[in-house]
Design a protein around this motif. Structure first.
Motif, PDB file in Angstrom:
ATOM      1  N   SER A   1       0.858  -1.169   0.000  1.00  5.05           N
ATOM      2  CA  SER A   1       0.000   0.000   0.000  1.00  5.05           C
ATOM      3  C   SER A   1       0.904   1.231   0.000  1.00  5.05           C
ATOM      4  CB  SER A   1      -0.917   0.012   1.222  1.00  5.05           C
ATOM      5  OG  SER A   1      -1.709   1.181   1.229  1.00  5.05           O
ATOM      6  N   ILE A   2       0.787   2.048  -1.031  1.00  7.66           N
ATOM      7  CA  ILE A   2       1.662   3.206  -1.201  1.00  7.66           C
ATOM      8  C   ILE A   2       0.882   4.475  -0.868  1.00  7.66           C
ATOM      9  CG2 ILE A   2       3.116   4.496  -2.817  1.00  7.66           C
ATOM     10  CD1 ILE A   2       3.353   1.878  -4.442  1.00  7.66           C
ATOM     11  N   GLY A   3       1.320   5.167   0.178  1.00 11.83           N
ATOM     12  CA  GLY A   3       0.664   6.423   0.524  1.00 11.83           C
ATOM     13  C   GLY A   3       1.007   7.508  -0.472  1.00 11.83           C
ATOM     14  N   ALA A   4       2.277   7.611  -0.818  1.00 14.08           N
ATOM     15  CA  ALA A   4       2.745   8.576  -1.818  1.00 14.08           C
ATOM     16  C   ALA A   4       4.173   8.203  -2.178  1.00 14.08           C
ATOM     17  CB  ALA A   4       2.679  10.009  -1.288  1.00 14.08           C
ATOM     18  N   ARG A   5       4.633   8.637  -3.352  1.00 10.74           N
ATOM     19  CA  ARG A   5       6.008   8.436  -3.762  1.00 10.74           C
ATOM     20  C   ARG A   5       6.782   9.746  -3.623  1.00 10.74           C
ATOM     21  NH1 ARG A   5       3.274   4.746  -7.008  1.00 10.74           N
ATOM     22  NH2 ARG A   5       4.379   2.775  -7.430  1.00 10.74           N
ATOM     23  N   ILE A   6       8.009   9.686  -3.087  1.00 10.67           N
ATOM     24  CA  ILE A   6       8.863  10.861  -3.024  1.00 10.67           C
ATOM     25  C   ILE A   6       9.257  11.271  -4.431  1.00 10.67           C
ATOM     26  CG2 ILE A   6      11.091  11.758  -2.227  1.00 10.67           C
ATOM     27  CD1 ILE A   6      10.826   9.827   0.160  1.00 10.67           C
ATOM     28  N   ALA A   7       9.618  10.257  -5.238  1.00  8.88           N
ATOM     29  CA  ALA A   7       9.947  10.502  -6.647  1.00  8.88           C
ATOM     30  C   ALA A   7       9.101   9.577  -7.500  1.00  8.88           C
ATOM     31  CB  ALA A   7      11.429  10.244  -6.911  1.00  8.88           C
ATOM     32  N   ALA A   8       8.725  10.033  -8.663  1.00  8.33           N
ATOM     33  CA  ALA A   8       7.860   9.246  -9.528  1.00  8.33           C
ATOM     34  C   ALA A   8       8.486   7.913  -9.903  1.00  8.33           C
ATOM     35  CB  ALA A   8       7.520  10.035 -10.793  1.00  8.33           C
ATOM     36  N   ALA A   9       9.827   7.845  -9.877  1.00 10.46           N
ATOM     37  CA  ALA A   9      10.523   6.621 -10.265  1.00 10.46           C
ATOM     38  C   ALA A   9      10.583   5.595  -9.140  1.00 10.46           C
ATOM     39  CB  ALA A   9      11.943   6.951 -10.732  1.00 10.46           C
ATOM     40  N   ASP A  10      10.160   5.949  -7.931  1.00  8.61           N
ATOM     41  CA  ASP A  10      10.275   5.040  -6.788  1.00  8.61           C
ATOM     42  C   ASP A  10       9.343   3.833  -6.945  1.00  8.61           C
ATOM     43  OD1 ASP A  10      12.070   6.757  -5.720  1.00  8.61           O
ATOM     44  OD2 ASP A  10      10.753   7.557  -4.145  1.00  8.61           O
ATOM     45  N   GLN A  11       9.918   2.639  -6.828  1.00  2.25           N
ATOM     46  CA  GLN A  11       9.160   1.399  -6.846  1.00  2.25           C
ATOM     47  C   GLN A  11       9.630   0.529  -5.685  1.00  2.25           C
ATOM     48  OE1 GLN A  11       6.638   1.224  -8.680  1.00  2.25           O
ATOM     49  NE2 GLN A  11       7.062   2.697 -10.330  1.00  2.25           N
ATOM     50  N   PHE A  12       8.812  -0.465  -5.322  1.00  4.00           N
ATOM     51  CA  PHE A  12       9.082  -1.274  -4.142  1.00  4.00           C
ATOM     52  C   PHE A  12       9.059  -2.755  -4.512  1.00  4.00           C
ATOM     53  CE2 PHE A  12       7.097   2.671  -3.002  1.00  4.00           C
ATOM     54  CZ  PHE A  12       7.818   3.137  -1.913  1.00  4.00           C
ATOM     55  N   LYS A  13      10.025  -3.499  -3.981  1.00  2.00           N
ATOM     56  CA  LYS A  13      10.085  -4.933  -4.208  1.00  2.00           C
ATOM     57  C   LYS A  13       9.641  -5.665  -2.951  1.00  2.00           C
ATOM     58  CE  LYS A  13      13.086  -8.762  -5.565  1.00  2.00           C
ATOM     59  NZ  LYS A  13      14.460  -9.234  -5.808  1.00  2.00           N
ATOM     60  N   LEU A  14       8.736  -6.641  -3.124  1.00  2.00           N
ATOM     61  CA  LEU A  14       8.227  -7.447  -2.020  1.00  2.00           C
ATOM     62  C   LEU A  14       8.813  -8.846  -2.131  1.00  2.00           C
ATOM     63  CD1 LEU A  14       4.439  -6.481  -2.292  1.00  2.00           C
ATOM     64  CD2 LEU A  14       6.266  -5.270  -1.093  1.00  2.00           C
ATOM     65  N   ASP A  15       9.169  -9.454  -1.004  1.00  2.00           N
ATOM     66  CA  ASP A  15       9.762 -10.791  -1.013  1.00  2.00           C
ATOM     67  C   ASP A  15       9.176 -11.653   0.096  1.00  2.00           C
ATOM     68  OD1 ASP A  15      12.070 -10.777  -3.052  1.00  2.00           O
ATOM     69  OD2 ASP A  15      12.424  -8.946  -1.906  1.00  2.00           O
ATOM     70  N   ILE A  16       8.891 -12.901  -0.245  1.00  4.25           N
ATOM     71  CA  ILE A  16       8.523 -13.917   0.734  1.00  4.25           C
ATOM     72  C   ILE A  16       9.568 -15.023   0.637  1.00  4.25           C
ATOM     73  CG2 ILE A  16       6.879 -15.750   1.317  1.00  4.25           C
ATOM     74  CD1 ILE A  16       4.644 -13.933   0.348  1.00  4.25           C
ATOM     75  N   THR A  17      10.083 -15.476   1.777  1.00  2.00           N
ATOM     76  CA  THR A  17      10.995 -16.617   1.800  1.00  2.00           C
ATOM     77  C   THR A  17      10.535 -17.575   2.889  1.00  2.00           C
ATOM     78  OG1 THR A  17      12.481 -15.472   3.342  1.00  2.00           O
ATOM     79  CG2 THR A  17      12.957 -15.240   0.988  1.00  2.00           C
ATOM     80  N   GLY A  18      11.076 -18.786   2.856  1.00  2.00           N
ATOM     81  CA  GLY A  18      10.705 -19.779   3.855  1.00  2.00           C
ATOM     82  C   GLY A  18      10.125 -21.003   3.202  1.00  2.00           C
TER      83      GLY A  18
ATOM     84  N   LYS B   1      -1.436  -5.331  -8.252  1.00  2.00           N
ATOM     85  CA  LYS B   1      -0.643  -5.984  -9.297  1.00  2.00           C
ATOM     86  C   LYS B   1       0.753  -6.350  -8.803  1.00  2.00           C
ATOM     87  CE  LYS B   1      -3.093  -3.973 -13.226  1.00  2.00           C
ATOM     88  NZ  LYS B   1      -2.985  -3.168 -14.467  1.00  2.00           N
ATOM     89  N   ALA B   2       1.054  -6.014  -7.558  1.00  2.50           N
ATOM     90  CA  ALA B   2       2.349  -6.372  -6.973  1.00  2.50           C
ATOM     91  C   ALA B   2       2.106  -7.240  -5.758  1.00  2.50           C
ATOM     92  CB  ALA B   2       3.156  -5.139  -6.602  1.00  2.50           C
ATOM     93  N   LEU B   3       1.949  -8.535  -5.978  1.00  2.00           N
ATOM     94  CA  LEU B   3       1.638  -9.468  -4.908  1.00  2.00           C
ATOM     95  C   LEU B   3       2.701 -10.548  -4.825  1.00  2.00           C
ATOM     96  CD1 LEU B   3      -2.156 -10.058  -5.645  1.00  2.00           C
ATOM     97  CD2 LEU B   3      -1.233  -8.652  -3.831  1.00  2.00           C
ATOM     98  N   ALA B   4       3.301 -10.715  -3.675  1.00  2.00           N
ATOM     99  CA  ALA B   4       4.156 -11.865  -3.438  1.00  2.00           C
ATOM    100  C   ALA B   4       3.284 -12.907  -2.767  1.00  2.00           C
ATOM    101  CB  ALA B   4       5.338 -11.477  -2.558  1.00  2.00           C
ATOM    102  N   LYS B   5       3.317 -14.153  -3.255  1.00  2.00           N
ATOM    103  CA  LYS B   5       2.325 -15.126  -2.847  1.00  2.00           C
ATOM    104  C   LYS B   5       2.981 -16.434  -2.436  1.00  2.00           C
ATOM    105  CE  LYS B   5       0.748 -14.647  -7.015  1.00  2.00           C
ATOM    106  NZ  LYS B   5       1.361 -13.404  -7.496  1.00  2.00           N
ATOM    107  N   LYS B   6       2.429 -17.051  -1.389  1.00  2.00           N
ATOM    108  CA  LYS B   6       2.743 -18.421  -1.054  1.00  2.00           C
ATOM    109  C   LYS B   6       1.455 -19.216  -1.189  1.00  2.00           C
ATOM    110  CE  LYS B   6       3.876 -21.650   2.650  1.00  2.00           C
ATOM    111  NZ  LYS B   6       2.679 -22.434   2.373  1.00  2.00           N
ATOM    112  N   ASP B   7       1.441 -20.158  -2.128  1.00  2.00           N
ATOM    113  CA  ASP B   7       0.229 -20.922  -2.359  1.00  2.00           C
ATOM    114  C   ASP B   7       0.014 -21.964  -1.278  1.00  2.00           C
ATOM    115  OD1 ASP B   7       0.027 -19.429  -4.581  1.00  2.00           O
ATOM    116  OD2 ASP B   7       0.648 -21.003  -5.984  1.00  2.00           O
ATOM    117  N   ALA B   8      -1.270 -22.315  -1.099  1.00  2.00           N
ATOM    118  CA  ALA B   8      -1.588 -23.335  -0.096  1.00  2.00           C
ATOM    119  C   ALA B   8      -1.044 -24.686  -0.534  1.00  2.00           C
ATOM    120  CB  ALA B   8      -3.095 -23.400   0.103  1.00  2.00           C
TER     121      ALA B   8
END
Length: 204
Positions: free
Chosen positions: A162-179, A197-204
């Motif tokens: 959930s992005i409240g606002a970007r400091i710069a228009a080019a700012d993007q975020f990477k999400l990671d799940i491990t385990g 559209k940016a979902l890191a997922k662990k399937d059942a």
């Protein structure tokens, strides 16, 4: 199922518009009406198997396009195969199967795992055993009696941004799940709020 009616008395009650089961126009003793009900095996049936719902409001729309067009939407709160909700097509040709979340659903389709399995009741017909995803099916013939089942199960873990606002228009975020499973996703674009559209997922 198709219905057609004729009246041998050309001056009698007009039944030419009858095309479904149910009540006929009032007939007289002078009428000589014949109604024919024709049943044709369905070439393709698309059905839904719901493992569980993330939210009670979640419903699924099934769509068939191509040689025939049909859609159906689940209702209620039952799980398992939704036998009352099927999309179907009759006739030879190429079909495409798809699904989406119905209007009013609280979850997104990406929050569910999706598996597809198809069978053909005509053992000598088109081989659909290799179909494992949504999209175009092998070309079917009128002799085929294919049933495709789309199964949806909630994912064990969904990590979203959930992005409240970007400091710069080019700012993007990477999400990671491990385990127990690994997954990653990176935001795109300039929108704020929850980035579905940016979902890191662990399937059942």
């Amino acid at each position: 199922t198709t219905v057609a009616c004729t009246n041998a008395n050309s001056g009698g009650t007009n039944v030419s518009g009858v095309n479904s089961l149910g009540n006929l126009p009032a007939l007289t003793v002078a009428d000589a009406v014949t109604c024919t009900i024709t049943n044709t095996p369905k070439t393709l049936v698309l059905q839904k198997n719901i493992g569980a719902r993330i939210n009670a409001l979640d419903q699924f729309q099934l769509d068939i396009t191509g040689a025939a067009t049909s859609s159906a939407t689940t209702v209620g709160a039952t799980t398992g195969v939704q036998s009352a909700t099927v999309a179907s097509g009759t006739g030879a040709g190429t079909y495409t199967i798809a699904e989406s979340m119905a209007g009013g659903s609280a979850s997104t389709l990406s929050q569910y795992t999706t598996t597809v399995a198809c069978t053909n009741a005509n053992s000598g017909g088109t081989n659909v055993s290799g179909v494992s995803s949504l999209g175009a099916l092998p070309a079917l013939t009128v002799a085929d009696a294919v049933t495709c089942t789309i199964t949806n199960t909630p994912k064990t873990l969904v990590l979203q941004k959930s992005i409240g606002a970007r400091i710069a228009a080019a700012d993007q975020f990477k999400l990671d799940i491990t385990g127990a499973a690994t997954s990653s996703a990176t935001t795109v674009g300039a929108t704020t709020g929850v980035a579905h559209k940016a979902l890191a997922k662990k399937d059942a």
